[in-house]
Scaffold this motif. Structure first.
Motif, short mmCIF file in Angstrom:
data_model
loop_
_atom_site.label_atom_id
_atom_site.label_comp_id
_atom_site.label_asym_id
_atom_site.label_seq_id
_atom_site.Cartn_x
_atom_site.Cartn_y
_atom_site.Cartn_z
N GLN A 692 105.41 18.23 105.86
CA GLN A 692 104.81 17.19 106.82
C GLN A 692 105.87 16.62 107.55
N HIS A 695 108.01 18.30 110.19
CA HIS A 695 107.13 18.64 111.58
C HIS A 695 106.55 17.41 112.69
N SER A 721 104.95 31.75 108.32
CA SER A 721 103.90 30.96 108.77
C SER A 721 104.23 29.10 108.64
N TYR A 722 105.83 29.01 108.80
CA TYR A 722 106.31 27.67 109.45
C TYR A 722 107.19 28.55 110.90
N LYS A 724 105.25 29.27 112.97
CA LYS A 724 103.81 29.47 113.30
C LYS A 724 103.80 28.81 114.12
N GLU A 725 104.08 27.42 112.78
CA GLU A 725 102.99 26.03 112.97
C GLU A 725 104.40 24.73 113.27
#
Length: 819
Positions: A692, A695, A721-722, A724-725
């Motif tokens: 978090q 990001h 996943s990371y 993409k995010e």
């Protein structure tokens, strides 16, 4: 000083009884003495009265005899001097029968008409003066008195009538000696008469020198004189008069009384001496009997009182003996004794209340003791065991190591220690949460237990660090086999909810006492071996050797040199170009740190970056790198060369520094650089730590216009996943996939997949480690965007990098001219 209650009670009872009995005995004795004195006084008064009565009786008897005298016969009866002749003829009879010492006859005119060879006491002085026919005053009636001039006489005078009726006056001197002897024999008492003294000193045996009195008459003189002498040495005359006194003489007791003699001239006194030994013995016997009775009463009273109080006192005594047990915590035994100490009678008292109260207190204390014991065990468990895994904690483990070092046969019975640290455990906590991390630690603890014997000791030192002591390590390969078993056990997937992560560990091996003589030294060396295993690639074990200590010392010295190097700016930046395959030109540089050590020369990052990260010195150095790189880029641009992107590697500490965005913003503003010329590279592992925050941090940097790149992609725990995010721009393929890309089909497929995936995510791809034209051709064929490696240039100083930019610009101009 402790004094038992029962003895206090006994002593108190005895004191009270003795005091009370002593008072009663004293009172009774005092009363007996007073009674004895009263009886003695009454006895002496009686004797005194009897003597006086005897004198009066003698007086009346003699009066009667005097009335008979005129009736006595005489052979020479003549009218003239009839009475004188009759007395003269009968004198021997009168003297013999009436105990008359002297006699004198006077006519009615008071003239002496007859007397004995010595005139009576009243006339002795007159007769001694050679005067003819003395006379006296004729009294009207009879009278008597006692005269003790030379001897004690009862002088009786009375008028008498002869046959013719003529009046005469007769005076008789009656000796008192015989009277006293008879009365002494009847009354069993010694009598005497004392008169004012005329003798001096010892000329007269009966003289009382101190009182200056003479003894005229005395019975039993041998004893009486000695008693009188003792009396006069102890008392004054005025103190002895009319009193009953008691003397001790020759182990006998005598009562002595000195009384005034009635009708006596010159202050004469009666002295009465009575043997009262029997009375004294009776008195002493009575006192002795009282003492015996008192002692018997005391004894009987003590027996009765103690008989009544003994059981309560014993119960109190037992309770007093039980109280110390309460301080030692022996409540159960105290409770049993209190139950036995209960009263067996139906009349309850304060002791029963005390006993029942103590029982209740013992029950409560027993319950409290059990609760305290449970709490103590719980606290001991908390103090000595890890609450999460139920393994021994650091404190307990260190104590066990110390105990192991104290074994007497340690050299012949060594033990081994395994220091286990989980690899990348923080990634689990950050990606799956702390609850998942705790669950993973529990599972790891169970697997560790399954890998060792019951005699071995497992501990969790904290975090993701575990330690195992292998006892009886006679086999050299035994600890290695256990370490391999642990690594193999940890490779099995661990189910945490829907995820099944795979965990690995780095293990350091040491053996005592060869690898350390104290617990601290042994644990420190095991830690060094564990870090060496991590440095060698993780997921393995490493045995300790003493060179590691030397390296640790070197690292400490290196750390000191690093601190000095930061202060004195001994670091330099080298730059390696990045080539755009589509345009065949330099589009950027990666800034790489170098340390120009004063004695060791130029050092590469792999010798000091890890230590910088570990000590936290990477944060100030990272800020210097960013600022210095920005300054160099500004200098390049000021020379008029084309703008190029400058890539800078971030460390994990830098990435998680909340002031990173502000620091970069200030450097860009200070050197007047556009943010799109700055690229920050981070590794995959850094992305997995606190996702978090990571990001948020990357989003802030990207909003500034900075390019974000993933470095060494494929070597960590890759996750789509990371990708993409997270806000990312560039993906850098690790050199390990490029090195064998020509020969290894797997590497070709992996690189092709990475490029295709990145392009699908709108990410540019940079391939590191390009060393040959074949590498470049293969990558261009697979659609890679940028390349970096020795094929183009090694990392060079800033001035050389500027020359490369200029050279690339000139080459481009030549190419344009050819076209």
């Amino acid at each position: 000083m402790f004094f038992s209650l029962k003895w206090k009670a006994i002593v108190l009872v005895l004191v009270i009884l003795v005091t009370l009995t002593g008072f009663l005995v004293f009172l009774n004795s005092y009363q007996l003495q007073n009674l004895a004195r009263q009886q003695q006084q009454q006895s002496f008064e009686k004797i005194n009265k009897e003597i006086n009565g005897l004198l009066i009786q003698s007086y009346h008897y003699n009066l009667q005899m005097m009335d008979v005298i005129p009736l006595l016969r005489t052979e020479s009866y003549t009218t003239e001097n009839y009475m004188a002749v009759m007395l003269e003829e009968n004198w021997p009879i009168l003297q013999l029968n009436w105990n008359i010492e002297n006699a004198a006859l006077y006519n009615s005119e008071g003239k002496l008409i007859w007397h004995t060879h010595e005139p009576p006491q009243e006339q002795s002085q007159e007769s001694s003066q050679e005067q003819p026919a003395p006379s006296i005053a004729i009294s009207l009636g009879p009278d008597w008195h006692i005269d003790c001039d030379t001897s004690c006489l009862q002088v009786i005078s009375s008028p008498i009538l002869d046959r013719e009726g003529d009046t005469y006056h007769l005076i008789l001197d009656i000796l008192m000696a015989d009277m006293l002897i008879d009365f002494s024999r009847i009354a069993n008492t010694n009598f005497g008469i004392i008169t004012p003294g005329q003798s001096i000193g010892k000329e007269y045996a009966g003289h009382i020198e101190r009182w200056n009195y003479d003894i005229k008459q005395i019975t039993n003189p041998d004893l009486s004189l000695k008693i009188i002498n003792d009396l006069q040495t102890q008392y004054k005359l005025e103190d002895a008069l009319n009193k009953n006194l008691q003397l001790q003489y020759e182990e006998k007791t005598y009562d002595v009384s000195l009384t005034t003699l009635e009708k006596s001239n010159n202050g004469n006194f009666f002295i009465i001496i009575k043997d009262s030994s029997n009375s004294a013995e009776l008195m002493n016997a009575a006192r002795g009997f009282q003492v015996v009775v008192a002692l018997s009463g005391i004894t009987l009273s003590c027996v009765l009182i103690l008989t009544f109080l003994w059981q309560p006192i014993q119960r109190l005594h037992r309770q007093a003996e039980l109280l110390p047990k309460l301080t030692t915590g022996d409540f159960s035994e105290a409770l049993e004794q209190l139950k036995k100490n209960r009263s067996k009678h139906w009349l309850k008292d304060e002791i029963d209340t005390l006993n029942s109260t103590e029982e209740e207190v013992c029950l409560q204390l027993t319950a409290m003791q059990e609760e305290i014991s449970e709490q103590t065990n719980h606290l001991h468990s908390m103090a000595m065991y890890d609450s999460l895994t139920d393994l021994a904690n650091r404190r307990s483990f260190m104590q066990y190591i110390n105990d192991a070092f104290n074994r007497p046969n340690l050299p012949d019975n060594p033990f081994s220690l395994l220091f286990i640290d989980l690899d990348n455990f923080k990634r689990i906590n950050d990606s799956m949460g702390h609850n998942a991390g705790d669950e993973l630690l529990k599972i790891v603890a169970k697997r560790l237990r399954a890998c060792v014997r019951n005699t071995d000791v497992i501990a969790r030192l904290g975090g993701d660090e575990f330690c195992i002591i292998l006892n009886d390590s006679h086999s050299k390969d035994g600890p290695k086999i256990v370490a391999e078993h642990i690594l193999q056990s940890l490779r099995d997937p661990i189910k945490l909810g829907k995820a099944e992560p795979i965990i690995s560990a780095s293990i350091g091996l040491v053996t005592a006492p060869a690898d350390g003589g104290t617990s601290e030294e042994l644990l420190q060396n095991a830690d060094l071996a564990m870090y060496r295993a991590k440095a060698l690639g993780r997921n393995k074990y490493q045995e300790f050797d003493h060179h590691m200590t030397a390296r640790a010392i070197e690292n400490m010295a290196l750390e000191n040199d690093l601190r000095k190097a930061i202060n004195e700016q001994e670091f330099e930046l080298y730059y390696q170009p990045q080539i755009d395959f589509s345009q065949n030109c330099i589009v950027g540089f990666e800034a790489l740190i170098r340390w120009r050590h004063p004695s060791k020369g130029l050092l590469f990052p792999d010798t000091f970056i890890g230590l910088l990260e570990e000590t936290g010195l990477i944060v100030p150095l990272g800020h210097w790198i960013i600022d210095n790189a920005c300054q160099t880029l500004r200098q390049w641009l000021d020379t008029g060369v084309k703008p190029v992107r400058l890539a800078i590697n971030l460390s994990p500490r830098q990435l998680h520094n909340e002031e990173l965005s502000d620091q970069i913003s200030r450097s860009l503003h200070l050197h007047n650089l556009p943010a799109n010329l700055l690229e920050l590279e981070i590794t995959e592992s850094m992305l997995m730590q606190d996702i978090q925050f990571t990001h948020k941090q990357l989003r802030n940097l990207q909003q500034l216009g900075i390019t974000i790149a993933i470095d060494d992609f494929g070597t960590g725990h890759s996750s789509l996943s990371y990708l993409k995010e997270l806000p990312l721009d560039i993906l850098k393929i690790d050199r390990s996939f490029i090195r064998d890309i020509i020969e290894d089909n797997n590497d070709q497929q992996i690189v092709n997949a990475i490029i295709a995936m990145a392009h699908q995510l709108n990410l540019k791809v940079v391939a590191e480690g390009i060393e040959t034209i074949a590498h470049q051709s293969m990558l261009i064929q697979q659609g890679c965007d940028y390349g970096q490696g020795y094929l183009y240039s090694r990392p060079v100083p800033a001035d050389n990098a500027l020359e490369l930019i200029k050279f690339d610009a000139d080459k481009a101009m030549d190419s344009m001219a050819l076209n």
